[in-house]
Design a protein around this motif. Structure first.
Motif, mmCIF file in Angstrom:
data_model
loop_
_atom_site.group_PDB
_atom_site.id
_atom_site.type_symbol
_atom_site.label_atom_id
_atom_site.label_comp_id
_atom_site.label_asym_id
_atom_site.label_seq_id
_atom_site.Cartn_x
_atom_site.Cartn_y
_atom_site.Cartn_z
ATOM 1 N N ALA A 1 49.728 39.757 43.403
ATOM 2 C CA ALA A 1 49.715 40.112 44.741
ATOM 3 C C ALA A 1 48.531 40.970 45.318
ATOM 4 O O ALA A 1 47.978 40.816 46.404
ATOM 5 N N GLY A 2 48.256 42.033 44.262
ATOM 6 C CA GLY A 2 46.765 42.883 44.332
ATOM 7 C C GLY A 2 45.654 41.811 44.447
ATOM 8 O O GLY A 2 44.664 42.062 45.351
ATOM 9 N N ALA A 3 45.420 40.989 43.778
ATOM 10 C CA ALA A 3 44.306 39.951 43.763
ATOM 11 C C ALA A 3 44.278 39.130 45.035
ATOM 12 O O ALA A 3 43.066 39.001 45.483
ATOM 13 N N ALA A 4 45.311 38.725 45.505
ATOM 14 C CA ALA A 4 45.356 38.054 46.782
ATOM 15 C C ALA A 4 44.872 38.759 47.880
ATOM 16 O O ALA A 4 44.148 38.329 48.599
ATOM 17 N N ALA A 5 45.097 40.117 47.988
ATOM 18 C CA ALA A 5 44.746 40.909 48.969
ATOM 19 C C ALA A 5 43.183 41.294 48.722
ATOM 20 O O ALA A 5 42.537 41.185 49.681
ATOM 21 N N PHE A 6 42.731 41.273 47.567
ATOM 22 C CA PHE A 6 41.245 41.786 47.294
ATOM 23 C C PHE A 6 40.523 40.193 47.962
ATOM 24 O O PHE A 6 39.492 40.568 48.308
ATOM 25 N N ALA A 7 41.027 39.042 47.431
ATOM 26 C CA ALA A 7 40.292 37.704 47.714
ATOM 27 C C ALA A 7 40.177 37.872 49.209
ATOM 28 O O ALA A 7 39.242 36.985 49.741
ATOM 29 N N GLU A 8 40.798 38.201 49.838
ATOM 30 C CA GLU A 8 40.754 38.258 51.406
ATOM 31 C C GLU A 8 39.384 38.684 52.000
ATOM 32 O O GLU A 8 38.961 38.375 53.030
ATOM 33 N N ALA A 9 38.993 39.925 51.508
ATOM 34 C CA ALA A 9 37.839 40.702 51.915
ATOM 35 C C ALA A 9 37.208 41.285 50.724
ATOM 36 O O ALA A 9 37.283 42.465 50.777
ATOM 37 N N ALA B 1 49.724 45.559 49.286
ATOM 38 C CA ALA B 1 50.368 44.194 48.852
ATOM 39 C C ALA B 1 51.142 44.130 47.823
ATOM 40 O O ALA B 1 52.000 43.254 47.424
ATOM 41 N N MET B 2 51.029 45.165 46.789
ATOM 42 C CA MET B 2 51.563 45.326 45.409
ATOM 43 C C MET B 2 53.059 46.229 45.842
ATOM 44 O O MET B 2 53.801 46.293 44.849
#
Length: 339
Positions: free
Chosen positions: A193-201, A216-217
């Protein structure tokens, strides 16, 4: 963005007897075919896997083959083969000479293997050897990706509570390592969940980005997270971390630990603070979860700091994995023009 590289676990094939070499060859060849390698290039992957793994059996008696696929700038993929053993070691310059064999056989030799691969590197000492070969099909984006990743779940579990992400955009590099609390499926959900938020920007303001990961987490187990952003144009590294992700910036014999603050991302932490480190170009950034012991020192391995980041990551995992948690080691050679 030039590259956005999503986490994947290191694929490990145990090498305990000669029959394992055939399994390693078939697995590596299939991996190449699945990622668009033509028959000739897939055949090179298979031959390299055969020779590298046979060398482990003959020289060390046992070891492992680590496989990884990485995207290339400009399209296509890199197939990474990396053998790891704990034998007495050997002298790389001697073994790279044509006609030399560690076991008296008529194998094609490490010198020929080095010419067959686009990237080839070796580190060996009394603790064992790590041999790296990377192959990719000819085409655009021929520069090597100067990063190394070693990610392993506890007991080979398909779910891994650690994750990472790496983004490259021109002279900018952004990387995270996240360790979901505990291990197994619930820890993996939190970390992803944290990685997905990072990948957005991935190149957003670090504090805002960490808070996005935190949001996100929420509702998950939460975890430790660290984020590093390198700006090659201004030769600066920004680092922000919450929890026990270890990180160091290394130049030759000089090592500097990067500071994280206490807390749990997705849980509770008091504040997030960015620490800036100037003159980072040419240094090694090493980030790792607490599945790796923190007592390692590259100075204990003469010359290792100058080896490929993938070799460094594999050596650290081999010698300092705690064996009781998921473990991730991410090594990035910071360069102004990276990919």
């Amino acid at each position: 963005m030039d590259l956005s590289i999503f986490a994947s676990q290191t694929q490990v094939i145990g090498l305990d007897e000669q029959s394992d070499v055939g399994h390693a060859r078939r697995t590596a060849c299939k991996l190449a075919e699945q990622h668009g390698f033509d028959e000739e290039c897939a055949g090179r992957v298979a031959l390299l896997a055969t020779e590298l793994c046979s060398n482990v059996i003959k020289h060390a008696g046992r070891g492992e083959l680590h496989l990884r696929v990485l995207p290339r700038n400009g399209g296509g993929y890199i197939i990474e083969l990396l053998t790891v053993d704990r034998a007495q070691g050997f002298d790389p310059p001697t073994c790279l000479a044509d006609g030399y064999s560690t076991s008296g056989t008529q194998g094609i030799g490490m010198g020929a293997l080095a010419r067959m691969a686009q990237v080839f590197d070796v580190y060996a000492d009394s603790r064992g050897a790590v041999v790296l070969a990377r192959l990719y099909e000819p085409g655009a984006g021929a520069a090597d990706l100067r990063v190394g990743i070693s990610q392993h779940a506890l007991y080979g579990d398909p779910a891994c509570g650690d994750t990472w992400h790496l983004a490259i955009d021109g002279q900018h590099i952004s990387a995270i390592v996240i360790d979901g609390l505990g291990h197994g499926a619930d820890a993996e959900v939190a970390a992803r969940a944290g990685a997905a938020a990072f990948a957005e920007a991935p190149f957003a303001d670090p504090v805002q980005l960490l808070h996005a990961m935190h949001q996100a987490m929420l509702g998950s187990r939460g975890g430790a997270a660290a984020l590093a952003q390198y700006d090659g144009a201004n030769d600066n590294l920004a680092f922000i971390g919450v929890g026990n992700i270890g990180a160091s910036l290394i130049a030759g014999s000089q090592a500097r630990g990067l500071a994280s603050l206490p807390g749990i991302v997705g849980g509770q932490f008091r504040k997030a603070q960015v620490f800036d480190y100037a003159q980072a170009n040419g240094k090694l950034l090493i980030m790792y979860s607490d599945g790796l012991q923190s007592r390692w020192n590259l100075q204990d391995y003469p010359g290792l700091v100058h080896r490929h980041p993938a070799v460094i990551a594999a050596v650290l995992h081999r010698d300092f994995c705690r064996g009781r948690d998921d473990v991730t080691v991410l090594v990035v050679d910071l360069e102004a023009a990276h990919a």
